[in-house]
Design a protein around this motif. Structure first.
Motif, PDB file in Angstrom:
ATOM      1  N   ASN A 203      -5.694  -6.886  -7.920  1.00  0.00           N
ATOM      2  CA  ASN A 203      -4.406  -7.582  -7.956  1.00  0.00           C
ATOM      3  C   ASN A 203      -3.595  -7.225  -6.716  1.00  0.00           C
ATOM      4  O   ASN A 203      -4.027  -6.435  -5.880  1.00  0.00           O
ATOM      5  CB  ASN A 203      -3.644  -7.221  -9.246  1.00  0.00           C
ATOM      6  CG  ASN A 203      -3.515  -5.720  -9.425  1.00  0.00           C
ATOM      7  OD1 ASN A 203      -3.088  -5.013  -8.524  1.00  0.00           O
ATOM      8  ND2 ASN A 203      -3.915  -5.220 -10.590  1.00  0.00           N
ATOM      9  N   THR A 204      -2.413  -7.805  -6.613  1.00  0.00           N
ATOM     10  CA  THR A 204      -1.596  -7.575  -5.422  1.00  0.00           C
ATOM     11  C   THR A 204      -1.132  -6.124  -5.313  1.00  0.00           C
ATOM     12  O   THR A 204      -0.942  -5.628  -4.203  1.00  0.00           O
ATOM     13  CB  THR A 204      -0.372  -8.511  -5.381  1.00  0.00           C
ATOM     14  OG1 THR A 204       0.374  -8.360  -6.585  1.00  0.00           O
ATOM     15  CG2 THR A 204      -0.816  -9.955  -5.230  1.00  0.00           C
ATOM     16  N   THR A 205      -0.973  -5.447  -6.426  1.00  0.00           N
ATOM     17  CA  THR A 205      -0.603  -4.029  -6.382  1.00  0.00           C
ATOM     18  C   THR A 205      -1.730  -3.216  -5.758  1.00  0.00           C
ATOM     19  O   THR A 205      -1.484  -2.344  -4.913  1.00  0.00           O
ATOM     20  CB  THR A 205      -0.268  -3.505  -7.794  1.00  0.00           C
ATOM     21  OG1 THR A 205       0.810  -4.280  -8.324  1.00  0.00           O
ATOM     22  CG2 THR A 205       0.110  -2.045  -7.769  1.00  0.00           C
ATOM     23  N   ASP A 206      -2.975  -3.497  -6.155  1.00  0.00           N
ATOM     24  CA  ASP A 206      -4.126  -2.820  -5.550  1.00  0.00           C
ATOM     25  C   ASP A 206      -4.176  -3.084  -4.044  1.00  0.00           C
ATOM     26  O   ASP A 206      -4.466  -2.182  -3.255  1.00  0.00           O
ATOM     27  CB  ASP A 206      -5.442  -3.292  -6.177  1.00  0.00           C
ATOM     28  CG  ASP A 206      -5.686  -2.742  -7.560  1.00  0.00           C
ATOM     29  OD1 ASP A 206      -4.921  -1.869  -8.021  1.00  0.00           O
ATOM     30  OD2 ASP A 206      -6.656  -3.205  -8.205  1.00  0.00           O
ATOM     31  N   ILE A 207      -3.918  -4.329  -3.652  1.00  0.00           N
ATOM     32  CA  ILE A 207      -3.946  -4.694  -2.231  1.00  0.00           C
ATOM     33  C   ILE A 207      -2.898  -3.885  -1.463  1.00  0.00           C
ATOM     34  O   ILE A 207      -3.192  -3.285  -0.433  1.00  0.00           O
ATOM     35  CB  ILE A 207      -3.729  -6.210  -2.037  1.00  0.00           C
ATOM     36  CG1 ILE A 207      -4.978  -6.968  -2.513  1.00  0.00           C
ATOM     37  CG2 ILE A 207      -3.401  -6.549  -0.586  1.00  0.00           C
ATOM     38  CD1 ILE A 207      -4.816  -8.479  -2.551  1.00  0.00           C
ATOM     39  N   ALA A 208      -1.675  -3.848  -1.986  1.00  0.00           N
ATOM     40  CA  ALA A 208      -0.602  -3.114  -1.312  1.00  0.00           C
ATOM     41  C   ALA A 208      -0.901  -1.622  -1.256  1.00  0.00           C
ATOM     42  O   ALA A 208      -0.712  -0.977  -0.209  1.00  0.00           O
ATOM     43  CB  ALA A 208       0.724  -3.366  -2.021  1.00  0.00           C
ATOM     44  N   ASN A 209      -1.387  -1.059  -2.365  1.00  0.00           N
ATOM     45  CA  ASN A 209      -1.711   0.367  -2.394  1.00  0.00           C
ATOM     46  C   ASN A 209      -2.840   0.707  -1.425  1.00  0.00           C
ATOM     47  O   ASN A 209      -2.788   1.721  -0.730  1.00  0.00           O
ATOM     48  CB  ASN A 209      -2.075   0.817  -3.805  1.00  0.00           C
ATOM     49  CG  ASN A 209      -0.871   0.905  -4.715  1.00  0.00           C
ATOM     50  OD1 ASN A 209       0.256   1.050  -4.259  1.00  0.00           O
ATOM     51  ND2 ASN A 209      -1.107   0.816  -6.004  1.00  0.00           N
ATOM     52  N   PHE A 210      -3.872  -0.142  -1.385  1.00  0.00           N
ATOM     53  CA  PHE A 210      -4.981   0.092  -0.463  1.00  0.00           C
ATOM     54  C   PHE A 210      -4.499   0.007   0.982  1.00  0.00           C
ATOM     55  O   PHE A 210      -4.837   0.857   1.810  1.00  0.00           O
ATOM     56  CB  PHE A 210      -6.114  -0.910  -0.699  1.00  0.00           C
ATOM     57  CG  PHE A 210      -7.194  -0.796   0.339  1.00  0.00           C
ATOM     58  CD1 PHE A 210      -8.146   0.208   0.262  1.00  0.00           C
ATOM     59  CD2 PHE A 210      -7.228  -1.667   1.415  1.00  0.00           C
ATOM     60  CE1 PHE A 210      -9.116   0.340   1.246  1.00  0.00           C
ATOM     61  CE2 PHE A 210      -8.202  -1.540   2.398  1.00  0.00           C
ATOM     62  CZ  PHE A 210      -9.148  -0.539   2.311  1.00  0.00           C
ATOM     63  N   ALA A 211      -3.713  -1.015   1.307  1.00  0.00           N
ATOM     64  CA  ALA A 211      -3.223  -1.193   2.673  1.00  0.00           C
ATOM     65  C   ALA A 211      -2.414   0.024   3.113  1.00  0.00           C
ATOM     66  O   ALA A 211      -2.619   0.554   4.213  1.00  0.00           O
ATOM     67  CB  ALA A 211      -2.387  -2.466   2.778  1.00  0.00           C
ATOM     68  N   LEU A 212      -1.521   0.502   2.262  1.00  0.00           N
ATOM     69  CA  LEU A 212      -0.700   1.663   2.601  1.00  0.00           C
ATOM     70  C   LEU A 212      -1.560   2.922   2.749  1.00  0.00           C
ATOM     71  O   LEU A 212      -1.399   3.681   3.712  1.00  0.00           O
ATOM     72  CB  LEU A 212       0.378   1.882   1.538  1.00  0.00           C
ATOM     73  CG  LEU A 212       1.332   3.035   1.799  1.00  0.00           C
ATOM     74  CD1 LEU A 212       2.063   2.870   3.125  1.00  0.00           C
ATOM     75  CD2 LEU A 212       2.327   3.160   0.663  1.00  0.00           C
ATOM     76  N   ALA A 213      -2.498   3.133   1.832  1.00  0.00           N
ATOM     77  CA  ALA A 213      -3.371   4.313   1.900  1.00  0.00           C
ATOM     78  C   ALA A 213      -4.241   4.269   3.159  1.00  0.00           C
ATOM     79  O   ALA A 213      -4.418   5.285   3.835  1.00  0.00           O
ATOM     80  CB  ALA A 213      -4.241   4.414   0.650  1.00  0.00           C
TER      81      ALA A 213
END
Length: 125
Positions: free
Chosen positions: A54-64
């Motif tokens: 989901n978009t939360t996973d995408i944002a978390n992955f991008a930041l990490a």
């Protein structure tokens, strides 16, 4: 969405990224598998497969990813025409291969959402 981060001959960087993602609070729950090569590299790590739901996973992955990249020693560019990037800098999704080594977290998240066909219906960013 499943994506692949290529080792590009720098298995140590990809192992380090995998360890980083495993302890990052935003990405620790993501399904991540390793892809081992066959042939001359015989069992050398070739890539990480990461599943973003989901978009939360995408944002978390991008930041990490961007945070991990910032902690890495400065990598010298490869010789012109070599076609190789330092490990953990190319992402593969379907038929697309993208150099992500220069992207900010926001740019990477936008790219991943675009590769995923935009924001899934019913989800908010």
């Amino acid at each position: 969405m499943e994506l692949c981060i290529l080792a590009d001959g720098d298995e140590e960087s990809v192992v380090d990224l995998q360890s980083w993602l495993a302890v990052d609070p935003g990405t620790a729950q993501l399904p991540i598998t390793t892809v081992a090569g066959h042939g001359p590299t015989m069992s050398a790590l070739e890539a990480l497969n990461v599943v973003l739901s989901n978009t939360t996973d995408i944002a978390n992955f991008a930041l990490a990813y961007v945070t991990w990249r910032a902690t890495r020693p400065l990598q010298l560019p490869r010789p012109a025409g070599s076609g190789e990037q330092p490990g953990g800098q190319r992402l593969v999704h379907g038929d697309s291969t993208v150099d992500i080594g220069h992207l900010s977290a926001e740019e990477l998240a936008k790219l991943l959402r675009g590769l995923n066909g935009g924001t899934p219906s019913g989800e908010q960013e």
